[in-house]
Design an enzyme around this catalytic site. Structure first.
Site, PDB file in Angstrom:
ATOM      1  N   ASP A   1       0.857  -1.185   0.000  1.00 45.19           N
ATOM      2  CA  ASP A   1       0.000   0.000   0.000  1.00 45.19           C
ATOM      3  C   ASP A   1       0.893   1.234   0.000  1.00 45.19           C
ATOM      4  O   ASP A   1       2.006   1.202   0.537  1.00 45.19           O
ATOM      5  CB  ASP A   1      -0.900   0.019   1.239  1.00 45.19           C
ATOM      6  CG  ASP A   1      -2.017  -1.013   1.197  1.00 45.19           C
ATOM      7  OD1 ASP A   1      -2.405  -1.426   0.094  1.00 45.19           O
ATOM      8  OD2 ASP A   1      -2.491  -1.405   2.277  1.00 45.19           O
TER       9      ASP A   1
ATOM     10  N   ASP B   1      -7.081  -1.438  -4.471  1.00 44.18           N
ATOM     11  CA  ASP B   1      -8.135  -1.002  -3.555  1.00 44.18           C
ATOM     12  C   ASP B   1      -9.052   0.027  -4.216  1.00 44.18           C
ATOM     13  O   ASP B   1     -10.270   0.006  -4.020  1.00 44.18           O
ATOM     14  CB  ASP B   1      -7.524  -0.395  -2.285  1.00 44.18           C
ATOM     15  CG  ASP B   1      -6.690  -1.387  -1.497  1.00 44.18           C
ATOM     16  OD1 ASP B   1      -6.926  -2.602  -1.599  1.00 44.18           O
ATOM     17  OD2 ASP B   1      -5.776  -0.936  -0.780  1.00 44.18           O
TER      18      ASP B   1
END
Length: 172
Positions: free
Chosen positions: A124, A140
């Site tokens: 991330d 995401d």
């Protein structure tokens, strides 16, 4: 009435779209590893948005830490369902958005699945510091946008009978 496009053409287009988006997600994560891992956050807009490397061993908001097997099982179930649904969606213009949503959602699921299987965590790197939102990635974004569009379609665009193709009952 269906148009002249065969299930094979839709299948190939769906596969190519999914592959392209999944590769894009993996490329952005590769860039994050190369340029952000082990570094201080790259502040793009002070107090608002930055690029910050994180190895997420859980799901959204860090839940289910180190439960890779749960994510693997759920992703395989999702992929089977997505393929089934993708080919059940009528191949007419009215339902094109549902085909696109299925492709984008699948790419998001695959992007994070690849990370979990290959690395044991998800890379991330997007962080909105203004609202202290959890750090996230391109996959995401694909998943969230797909769910929002799907909700809009179900609530405002399609009627219940428009979605009857999802029924397990034999179509008359």
């Amino acid at each position: 009435m269906e148009n002249k496009h065969s299930a094979a053409v839709y299948g190939i287009l769906g596969l190519l779209g999914t592959a392209f988006l999944t590769l894009f997600d993996q490329w952005t994560k590769h860039l994050a590893v190369l340029h952000l891992a082990g570094q201080d956050a790259l502040v793009l807009f002070p107090g608002v948005f930055e690029l910050r490397y994180l190895e997420n061993r859980g799901a959204a908001f860090g839940i289910l830490q180190n439960k890779i097997w749960i994510f693997a099982i759920l992703t395989v179930i999702y992929l089977c369902a997505a393929i089934w649904i993708y080919f059940k969606i009528p191949r007419v213009k009215k339902y094109r958005i549902l085909h696109i949503i299925a492709v984008v959602l699948t790419a998001g699921a695959l992007g994070n699945f690849i990370d979990r299987i290959r690395l044991g965590y998800v890379v991330d790197f997007f962080y909105f510091s203004l609202i202290d939102f959890p750090i996230f990635n391109v996959a995401d974004i694909f998943v969230v946008i797909s769910f929002i569009l799907l909700a809009i379609c179900i609530l405002f665009i399609y009627k219940e009978e428009d979605l009857s193709f999802l029924s397990f009952k034999k179509q008359e």
